[in-house]
Design an enzyme around this catalytic site. Sequence first.
Site, PDB file in Angstrom:
ATOM      1  N   GLU A  36      19.304   5.892   5.958  1.00  0.00           N
ATOM      2  CA  GLU A  36      18.640   6.671   7.006  1.00  0.00           C
ATOM      3  C   GLU A  36      19.573   6.620   8.222  1.00  0.00           C
ATOM      4  O   GLU A  36      19.804   5.557   8.786  1.00  0.00           O
ATOM      5  CB  GLU A  36      17.288   6.039   7.347  1.00  0.00           C
ATOM      6  CG  GLU A  36      16.547   6.741   8.459  1.00  0.00           C
ATOM      7  CD  GLU A  36      15.363   5.925   8.985  1.00  0.00           C
ATOM      8  OE1 GLU A  36      14.641   6.462   9.824  1.00  0.00           O
ATOM      9  OE2 GLU A  36      15.176   4.768   8.580  1.00  0.00           O
ATOM     10  N   ASP A  47      11.809   3.689  19.094  1.00  0.00           N
ATOM     11  CA  ASP A  47      12.869   2.704  18.863  1.00  0.00           C
ATOM     12  C   ASP A  47      12.796   1.542  19.844  1.00  0.00           C
ATOM     13  O   ASP A  47      12.621   1.736  21.042  1.00  0.00           O
ATOM     14  CB  ASP A  47      14.244   3.371  18.998  1.00  0.00           C
ATOM     15  CG  ASP A  47      14.431   4.491  17.992  1.00  0.00           C
ATOM     16  OD1 ASP A  47      13.958   4.316  16.861  1.00  0.00           O
ATOM     17  OD2 ASP A  47      15.019   5.524  18.335  1.00  0.00           O
TER      18      ASP A  47
END
Length: 251
Positions: A36, A47
């Site tokens: 990924e 994130d």
Amino acid sequence: MSKIKLMSHLVAGYPTDDLALTAARALVAGGADILEIQLPFSDPSADGPAIQGACTEVLSRKYRTADGLDFIKKVHDEFPDIPIYLMSYGSLVYTPGIENFCKRAADSGVKGMIIPDLPFDFDEGLTAACKANGMVNIPVAAPSMSRERLKKMAGAGFPFIYAALRTGITGSDTKIDDDTLSFLKAVGEGGSKIYGGFGISNGAQSAALADSVEAVVAGSVFVRIITENRGDKEKLFQAVKAKAQEITHSA
């Protein structure tokens, strides 16, 4: 124990294209089944600090979407049999036009798109554009979703769904408990294969998940290892490879 499938996360260009490519090689050598690869983004919503810091650093070099796609193409050319999923955020995909972006991604070797901030049922045409270019759109399910919404996503016919194992940002440790496993069961009720991640950093966690997912997803742990070993290419390779082996339990 049989090998656990791993989808491993990399930030394109971090800390350099050369070291990111070294990390990709180490992940594959350590048993990663899927890569990924994230296009660096300035304002990520999911994130944690490790990935956010990596994105900020890459962007400070004036790294652009085209550079990220060039990097993905390099990885794909070297490992044509390893599926690559592109992870990014909606505005990067939407700004150049979703059809156009999907074509460019597919031409670079991308097999699937993970865009966490594009809802599965209001995706601006992403699913259709992925399909038209031989890719899959992989929506993200979160434990904070209502039961109805989760049921709707599970029944929508997606080949794969990415299950975020907890709410918030990725990077801190995730406890795999009965609630986690029942959430995964609900996500998979419509027959989609499940990728489970968010805060996975060791073999014990991946073993606890193994029977409930198609593949375990690990990201921040690898970004941290890359950061710690960026001054020594060989050490970086060995450390990333060893962690991938631990998570997949491969010898």
